[in-house]
Enzyme design. Structure first.
Site: not given
Ligand code: GLN
Length: 197
Positions: A52-54, A83, A109, A138-139, A175, A177
């Site tokens: 997710g987004e940290s 992630c 990141r 993913i990113r 991921h 999951e």
């Molecule tokens: N880019 C997100 C971060 O730095 C992580 C992305 C993800 O969990 N898929 O928080």
């Protein structure tokens, strides 16, 4: 699990892909609990911090009073961050954002750049038998530095580190999951069972 009491695994459910973790854990016979409040951390055998987004995890963890309890629990409770979850667990991320700071790694990141935000690649992960694992990035972050107690579980061919373990703490840039391959979840559950004794 083996006819014994099921392991109780919490999944931090502030934001991100916690449901996908829950689906795999449930299929493995785990007693899964969504964690949004400090009291929901009581009595767990392990905790997963999803992708997710940290930055969002950090803000919400502060708002819900979870940051300090998470930090102190990490001394004894097995935890695995995927992630964004790995970013949240790291000691240093190079951004001004609330982090747990429990995993002795420096993380970068979104390390694979904007154009190549997301990719999939088969990778070999130490301790995971049965051939390569399908890594979904993913990113994704990479681990730039590891402390002395950190074991590298996976590095890409160019040397970039994407999976680490420090005792019963674990982090993956990718991921598991989002695949239907439960081997890394099983690996984490083994850490949890060993810790539980
Ligand atoms: N880019 C997100 C971060 O730095 C992580 C992305 C993800 O969990 N898929 O928080």
């Amino acid at each position: 699990m083996d006819g014994e009491t099921a392991l109780k695994i919490g999944v931090l459910a502030l934001q991100g892909d916690f449901q996908e973790h829950e689906t795999i854990l449930t299929s493995l016979g785990v007693d899964v609990r969504e964690v949004r409040l400090p009291e929901q951390l009581d009595g767990l055998d392990g905790l997963i911090l999803p992708g997710g987004e940290s930055t969002t995890f950090g803000k919400l963890a502060v708002t819900f009073g979870l940051l300090e309890p998470l930090r102190s629990l990490a001394r004894s409770l097995p935890m695995w961050g995927t992630c964004g979850g790995l970013v949240f667990m790291a000691k240093k991320v190079g951004f001004d954002q609330p982090i747990m700071g429990v995993l002795d790694v420096v993380v970068e990141r979104n390390a694979f750049g904007r154009q190549v935000d997301s990719f999939e690649q088969d990778i070999n992960v130490r301790g995971i038998e049965g051939g390569p694992f399908h890594g979904v990035f993913i990113r994704a972050p990479v681990v730039r530095q590891v402390g002395p107690a950190v074991e590298v579980l996976c590095a890409l061919q160019d040397g970039r580190i994407v999976a680490v373990r420090q005792g019963s703490l674990m982090g993956t840039s990718f991921h598991p999951e989002l695949t239907d391959d439960p081997r890394i979840h099983k690996y984490f559950l083994k850490i949890v069972s060993e810790k539980k004794g």
